[in-house]
Write a protein that holds these residues in place. Structure first.
Motif, PDB file in Angstrom:
ATOM      1  N   TYR A   4       5.395   3.891   1.638  1.00  0.00           N
ATOM      2  CA  TYR A   4       4.961   2.575   1.188  1.00  0.00           C
ATOM      3  C   TYR A   4       4.937   1.607   2.363  1.00  0.00           C
ATOM      4  O   TYR A   4       5.903   1.530   3.127  1.00  0.00           O
ATOM      5  CB  TYR A   4       5.879   2.067   0.085  1.00  0.00           C
ATOM      6  N   TYR A   5       3.828   0.877   2.477  1.00  0.00           N
ATOM      7  CA  TYR A   5       3.638  -0.080   3.564  1.00  0.00           C
ATOM      8  C   TYR A   5       3.397  -1.469   2.988  1.00  0.00           C
ATOM      9  O   TYR A   5       2.611  -1.620   2.044  1.00  0.00           O
ATOM     10  CB  TYR A   5       2.429   0.286   4.405  1.00  0.00           C
TER      11      TYR A   5
ATOM     12  N   GLY B  98       6.515   1.055   7.285  1.00  0.00           N
ATOM     13  CA  GLY B  98       6.434   2.097   6.271  1.00  0.00           C
ATOM     14  C   GLY B  98       7.813   2.588   5.869  1.00  0.00           C
ATOM     15  O   GLY B  98       8.725   2.671   6.701  1.00  0.00           O
TER      16      GLY B  98
ATOM     17  N   TYR C  22       0.861  -1.173   0.000  1.00  0.00           N
ATOM     18  CA  TYR C  22       0.000   0.000   0.000  1.00  0.00           C
ATOM     19  C   TYR C  22       0.906   1.233   0.000  1.00  0.00           C
ATOM     20  O   TYR C  22       2.099   1.145   0.292  1.00  0.00           O
ATOM     21  CB  TYR C  22      -0.874   0.035   1.254  1.00  0.00           C
ATOM     22  N   ARG C  23       0.311   2.371  -0.285  1.00  0.00           N
ATOM     23  CA  ARG C  23       1.059   3.619  -0.158  1.00  0.00           C
ATOM     24  C   ARG C  23       0.132   4.730   0.303  1.00  0.00           C
ATOM     25  O   ARG C  23      -1.075   4.675   0.091  1.00  0.00           O
ATOM     26  CB  ARG C  23       1.735   4.003  -1.475  1.00  0.00           C
ATOM     27  N   GLN C  24       0.745   5.713   0.939  1.00  0.00           N
ATOM     28  CA  GLN C  24      -0.016   6.869   1.409  1.00  0.00           C
ATOM     29  C   GLN C  24       0.773   8.128   1.133  1.00  0.00           C
ATOM     30  O   GLN C  24       1.868   8.324   1.677  1.00  0.00           O
ATOM     31  CB  GLN C  24      -0.320   6.749   2.898  1.00  0.00           C
TER      32      GLN C  24
ATOM     33  N   TRP D  56       1.075  -5.085   9.447  1.00  0.00           N
ATOM     34  CA  TRP D  56       1.614  -3.991   8.641  1.00  0.00           C
ATOM     35  C   TRP D  56       3.111  -3.809   8.923  1.00  0.00           C
ATOM     36  O   TRP D  56       3.559  -3.974  10.057  1.00  0.00           O
ATOM     37  CB  TRP D  56       0.909  -2.678   8.971  1.00  0.00           C
TER      38      TRP D  56
ATOM     39  N   ARG E 206      -4.578   6.005   2.478  1.00  0.00           N
ATOM     40  CA  ARG E 206      -3.748   4.872   2.089  1.00  0.00           C
ATOM     41  C   ARG E 206      -4.462   4.094   0.980  1.00  0.00           C
ATOM     42  O   ARG E 206      -5.670   3.847   1.061  1.00  0.00           O
ATOM     43  CB  ARG E 206      -3.487   3.969   3.292  1.00  0.00           C
TER      44      ARG E 206
END
Length: 115
Positions: free
Chosen positions: A93-94, A108, A37-39, A105, A45
């Motif tokens: 990015y996670y 990051g 995932y990304r935020q 998770w 996110r």
């Protein structure tokens, strides 16, 4: 105790490449889906890419053809190869993994695409 540890991101010029990795460790009995995932700042996110235990892959439209997700089921590691990076790929990015039927998770890692 299970944890996900991500590799360090970095600063990349537009058009450049970067590879992220995320290794799972601890009391692991099974790992099903793994994902990235990304935020970005000021945004929610979002899912970038996912891969099943059987290597079925899914990508967000914005990264199709540029990013590749892969996994090593022996090393309990998921990778994200990012090519042709754009400034809009800048984000934290996670990694995420379904381990022992629970979701975990990573901490990051910052990826910045800028000239």
């Amino acid at each position: 105790q299970v944890q996900l540890v991500e590799s360090v991101g970095g600063l990349v010029q537009p058009g450049g490449s970067l590879r992220l990795s995320c290794a799972a460790s601890g009391s692991i009995f099974s790992i099903n889906a793994m994902a990235w995932y990304r935020q970005a700042p000021g945004k929610e996110r979002e899912l970038v890419a996912a891969i099943s235990r059987g290597y079925t892959r899914n990508y967000d439209d914005s990264v199709k053809g540029r990013f590749t997700i892969s996994r090593d089921n022996v090393r309990n590691t998921v990778y994200l190869q990012m090519n042709s990076l754009k400034p809009e790929d800048t984000a934290v990015y996670y990694c995420n993994a379904d381990i022992n039927l629970m979701h975990y998770w990573g901490q990051g890692t910052q990826v910045t695409v800028s000239s």
